[in-house]
Design an enzyme around this catalytic site. Structure first.
Site, PDB file in Angstrom:
ATOM      1  N   GLY A 283       0.979  -1.315  -0.061  1.00 39.88           N
ATOM      2  CA  GLY A 283       0.124  -0.284   0.117  1.00 39.88           C
ATOM      3  C   GLY A 283       0.808   1.372  -0.005  1.00 39.88           C
TER       4      GLY A 283
ATOM      5  CD  GLN B 131       1.176   6.879   4.235  1.00 41.15           C
ATOM      6  OE1 GLN B 131       2.311   6.742   4.738  1.00 41.15           O
ATOM      7  NE2 GLN B 131       0.797   7.783   3.280  1.00 41.15           N
ATOM      8  CB  SER B 132       4.216  -0.052   1.846  1.00 37.88           C
ATOM      9  OG  SER B 132       5.078  -0.987   2.169  1.00 37.88           O
ATOM     10  CG  ASN B 133       6.399   0.881   7.680  1.00 37.93           C
ATOM     11  OD1 ASN B 133       6.407   2.230   8.050  1.00 37.93           O
ATOM     12  ND2 ASN B 133       5.461   0.308   8.400  1.00 37.93           N
TER      13      ASN B 133
ATOM     14  CB  VAL C 282       7.140   0.373  -0.731  1.00 38.85           C
ATOM     15  CG1 VAL C 282       7.260   1.385  -1.790  1.00 38.85           C
ATOM     16  CG2 VAL C 282       6.120  -0.768  -1.087  1.00 38.85           C
TER      17      VAL C 282
END
Length: 345
Positions: free
Chosen positions: A88, A90-92, A94
């Site tokens: 998503g 807000q992925s940490n 990514v």
């Protein structure tokens, strides 16, 4: 067996398996192990510690860096020249992958489910700052990321690139090994600081972190129990995912071990309305920890896991006397609009 002999045997295991795990170190270790001195827990009968992986000194921290250090070594071995991963906005994971790619001077494509957001904040803002390329699936199903990662990687191959594709959230056997190393690290810290944990507590999303802690605990024959609080799927499905990943990682270490779902206990009930959606229980837990310890948790992972942990402590449902909470990071999500809508401060 004497304590000295046990220590020597465990250190030999650590040395052996560390040599088997490829790693391109990006940060400084160990991360701090700190006692919660002011947080009221079960009338003071329970000792709570924080393993501060949020303070990992690379890419705005978070334990996703641990898995990525192993995957980076593998990518270098394969002569990859770009990264593809997804989750998503807000992925940490990514955001951390984009930081790794930037540090290596390589392109990174982030595959996100859904459509581009109107606000550029939190982890999405950082991923842009790290110069990632973006691909949106225009499908609100989180699983749509999986097929699109494959499509993007294939398109890059046709353009002459050698992509290193990382599954959604970094949940793969190679990434699990990075968290095995975290187990070795905590074991050595506990010896030095005189801490004897009964249980390790963590948030569970895609399952890679928990799988590493499960495998590492078995490798060293440690007595502590590893407990997870799901922030994503149903608890039973998460347990099976963790077991499968741990089994796959064990194979990479030349071990014929097969974990079962029962080996990975996961608690539910604190997801709220869904993955990535802040909950009032998490907000209360975040505020409680912040005001008692000056430690900031995040609304997606650690806040929800802490809500579950504190609920059990307040109700005196735990038999454990010493707990270590793995702070996996994720604070950038605290600074996105979705979180500000539910905070009361």
């Amino acid at each position: 067996m004497t304590i000295e002999t046990e220590f020597v045997n465990k250190q030999a295991l650590i040395n052996h398996y560390t040599k088997l795990i490829p790693r391109h170190v990006l940060a400084h270790y160990p991360t701090p192990l700190l006692r919660a001195n002011c947080l009221a827990t079960a009338g003071g009968a329970v000792e709570l510690w924080f393993k501060r992986d949020d303070l990992i000194s690379f890419g705005f921290g978070g334990n996703k860096i641990r898995g990525l250090e192993v995957m980076l070594a593998d990518a270098i071995r394969q002569h990859a020249n770009c990264f593809v991963t997804g989750a998503g906005v807000q992925s940490n994971h990514v955001r951390a992958t984009a930081a790794v790619a930037a540090q290596q001077g390589l392109p990174c494509t982030a595959v996100y489910w859904g459509k581009p957001p109107t606000a550029v904040d939190g982890n999405y803002r950082l991923s842009r700052l790290f110069n990632a390329n973006f691909h949106f699936t225009h499908d609100d199903d989180r699983a749509s990321v999986d097929s699109h990662i494959s499509l993007v990687a294939e398109n890059l191959r046709q353009q002459g690139y050698r992509p290193y594709a990382i599954p959604r959230g970094g949940a793969c056997a190679m990434g699990v090994l990075g968290h095995v190393l975290a187990v070795f690290e905590l074991y050595q810290q506990c010896l030095c600081q005189g801490v004897g944990p009964d249980a390790i507590v963590l948030a569970v999303g895609s399952g890679g972190t928990y799988a590493g802690w499960l495998l590492g605990t078995k490798l060293l024959k440690l007595s502590w129990t590893v407990l997870g609080f799901t922030v994503s799927r149903e608890a039973d499905a998460v347990s099976q995912q963790v077991a499968d990943l741990a089994s796959q990682a064990a194979t990479l270490l030349q071990l014929d071990w097969r974990f079962q779902a029962s080996d990975a206990p996961v608690y539910g009930g604190f997801i709220g309305q869904g993955y990535g959606i802040p909950s009032s229980e998490a907000a209360d837990a975040i505020q409680r920890v912040a005001q008692a310890e000056g430690v900031l948790l995040d609304p997606v992972y650690t806040g929800k896991a802490m809500a579950g942990l504190l609920h059990g402590l307040d109700k005196q449902q735990w038999r454990y006397k010493t707990l270590v909470f793995i702070h996996t990071g994720g604070e950038p999500a605290f600074f996105c609009g979705q979180w500000r809508m539910v905070t009361s401060t």
